[in-house]
Design an enzyme around this catalytic site. Structure first.
Site, PDB file in Angstrom:
ATOM      1  N   ASP A  78      -5.909  -9.631  -4.149  1.00 33.68           N
ATOM      2  CA  ASP A  78      -6.582  -9.714  -2.851  1.00 33.68           C
ATOM      3  C   ASP A  78      -7.223  -8.402  -2.426  1.00 33.68           C
ATOM      4  O   ASP A  78      -6.820  -7.313  -2.826  1.00 33.68           O
ATOM      5  CB  ASP A  78      -5.619 -10.205  -1.775  1.00 33.68           C
ATOM      6  CG  ASP A  78      -4.351  -9.348  -1.675  1.00 33.68           C
ATOM      7  OD1 ASP A  78      -3.898  -8.829  -2.712  1.00 33.68           O
ATOM      8  OD2 ASP A  78      -3.831  -9.196  -0.553  1.00 33.68           O
ATOM      9  N   GLU A 136      -1.105  -9.836  -1.931  1.00 35.37           N
ATOM     10  CA  GLU A 136      -0.134  -8.744  -1.825  1.00 35.37           C
ATOM     11  C   GLU A 136      -0.259  -8.005  -0.492  1.00 35.37           C
ATOM     12  O   GLU A 136       0.723  -7.478   0.027  1.00 35.37           O
ATOM     13  CB  GLU A 136      -0.339  -7.754  -2.981  1.00 35.37           C
ATOM     14  CG  GLU A 136       0.704  -6.652  -3.052  1.00 35.37           C
ATOM     15  CD  GLU A 136       0.427  -5.470  -2.138  1.00 35.37           C
ATOM     16  OE1 GLU A 136       1.392  -4.881  -1.623  1.00 35.37           O
ATOM     17  OE2 GLU A 136      -0.761  -5.147  -1.940  1.00 35.37           O
TER      18      GLU A 136
END
Length: 389
Positions: A78, A136
């Site tokens: 991400d 994350e």
């Protein structure tokens, strides 16, 4: 398998292109659908079995033709909800989103390793599992969902790496025991009584009360925690009021708590609640306090695995390239993997002052020295091959 360095040199152009592709098309946590499709397509082209997992994640496996163990390698996917200011050809094409933390490089490194290990199937002992993990950067993180999808089933060891700007390119940080902190959040809502700014005696000023709480929280660690024990309490948000001549009736305070010990985390949570409640009571205000227990600390398994990773670092970077760093207070949900399977997390130097690569993580001008991609690949490849035996 003594030609690892040559194999990495051969694949470096591919890895660099993948890093720049992911950098140009970032997606925030749990919305990495296009990133997932790109990874699946790349792995399919390599002839590697892969499947979607945990929503926008990917789990893949490369089976060697010799007996051995199973080692998992993880990359987070991400990006951040941040407008990029990096003036490079690969700058973000998605407004308001950018890879200002290095996850673009992590995915590229793992794809490069996939190509190398796929080409070594006949010589490869055991299995290499590739974990592309979503989310994350945002609590509750994507690690637990990926674990629930079978990420660690049958795994003997797990490795993770973070491209790390504070370390110079050509170095690696590793340590036995804690390497990154538990990252947690809190919010405090102060409920006062609003009114006209010319008659403050008729009000309960939520802004003033909130400001006293913020000041008190900034003394919490220095007066409530053993000075030899690492801990951080930081306030990131303080909002109160909308109009200059109206006393605010409500204030919102949010922040983060970073520790390496869950008992200390609870102690700090308790102190935050006591401080907020005490100040509000004195002011005649009410308050609501909420806590969000985040990722556990990242604790490397001492002994063979850390020693193996350090040895791989020495082989790649030379005798002075491996640094026994102090633990950092940043958080990482890789800690969930290490709670279940032996493993290690390493920090790969990616900063370069001479090249102007000096901006910290989560900065709109963040970038990496791309030579770090090659170093990370080689260290992880060497460590993986040692751990498979």
């Amino acid at each position: 398998m003594n030609n690892i360095k040559k194999l990495i040199e051969r694949e470096f152009g591919y890895v660099q292109n993948m890093r720049r592709y992911f950098h140009a098309y970032p997606e925030v946590a749990f919305q990495e659908a296009s990133t997932q499709q790109k990874i699946l397509a790349e792995l399919s082209a390599m002839g590697i079995d892969a499947r979607p997992a945990a929503g926008t994640g990917v789990i893949a496996e490369i089976a060697g033709e010799r007996p051995g163990k199973t080692v998992a390698l993880r990359a987070d996917m991400d990006a951040l909800a941040l407008s990029e200011e990096l003036d490079k050809p690969y700058r973000s094409q998605n407004p308001g989103v950018c890879h200002a933390c290095g996850h673009d490089g992590h995915m590229a490194i793992l794809l490069g390793l996939a190509k190398i290990f796929a080409g070594l199937r006949q010589e490869l002992p055991g299995r290499v599992r590739l974990l592309f993990q979503p989310g994350e950067e945002q609590l509750p993180g994507g690690a637990l969902n990926l674990i629930a999808a079978g990420a660690l089933d049958g795994v003997d060891a797990v490795l993770g790496a973070h491209l790390w700007q504070p370390l110079a390119v050509g170095t690696m940080g590793i340590v036995s025991g804690p390497i990154m902190a538990s990252a947690n959040e809190f919010s405090i809502t102060v409920q006062g009584r609003g009114g006209h700014a010319s008659m403050p005696h008729q009000t309960v000023d939520a802004l003033l009360t909130g400001s006293q709480i913020v000041v008190a929280l900034n003394t919490l660690v220095s007066r409530s925690v053993d000075p030899q024990t690492p801990a951080v309490v930081s306030v990131g948000v303080f909002k109160a009021g909308e109009v200059s001549n109206i006393i605010a009736d409500k204030a919102l305070i949010t922040g983060t708590v970073r520790v390496f010990d869950t008992e200390l985390r609870q102690h700090i949570f308790n102190r935050i609640e006591e401080i907020a409640a005490g100040i509000c009571q004195a002011a005649g205000a009410g308050c609501t306090v909420n806590f969000y227990a985040g990722y556990p600390p990242v604790v490397n398994h001492s002994g063979e695995i850390v020693e193996t990773v350090a040895a791989a670092g020495h082989e790649t970077l030379g005798n002075t390239g491996v640094v026994a760093i102090k633990p950092v207070m940043a958080g990482e949900d890789f800690g969930y993997y290490l709670e279940r399977v032996p493993g290690a997390f390493m920090l790969i130097g990616a900063g370069n002052c001479d090249a102007g690569i000096v901006h910290p993580h989560h900065h709109p001008k963040f970038d990496i020295d791309e030579q770090a991609l090659a170093y990370a690949m080689e260290i992880m490849a060497r460590a993986t091959l040692k751990l498979l035996l």
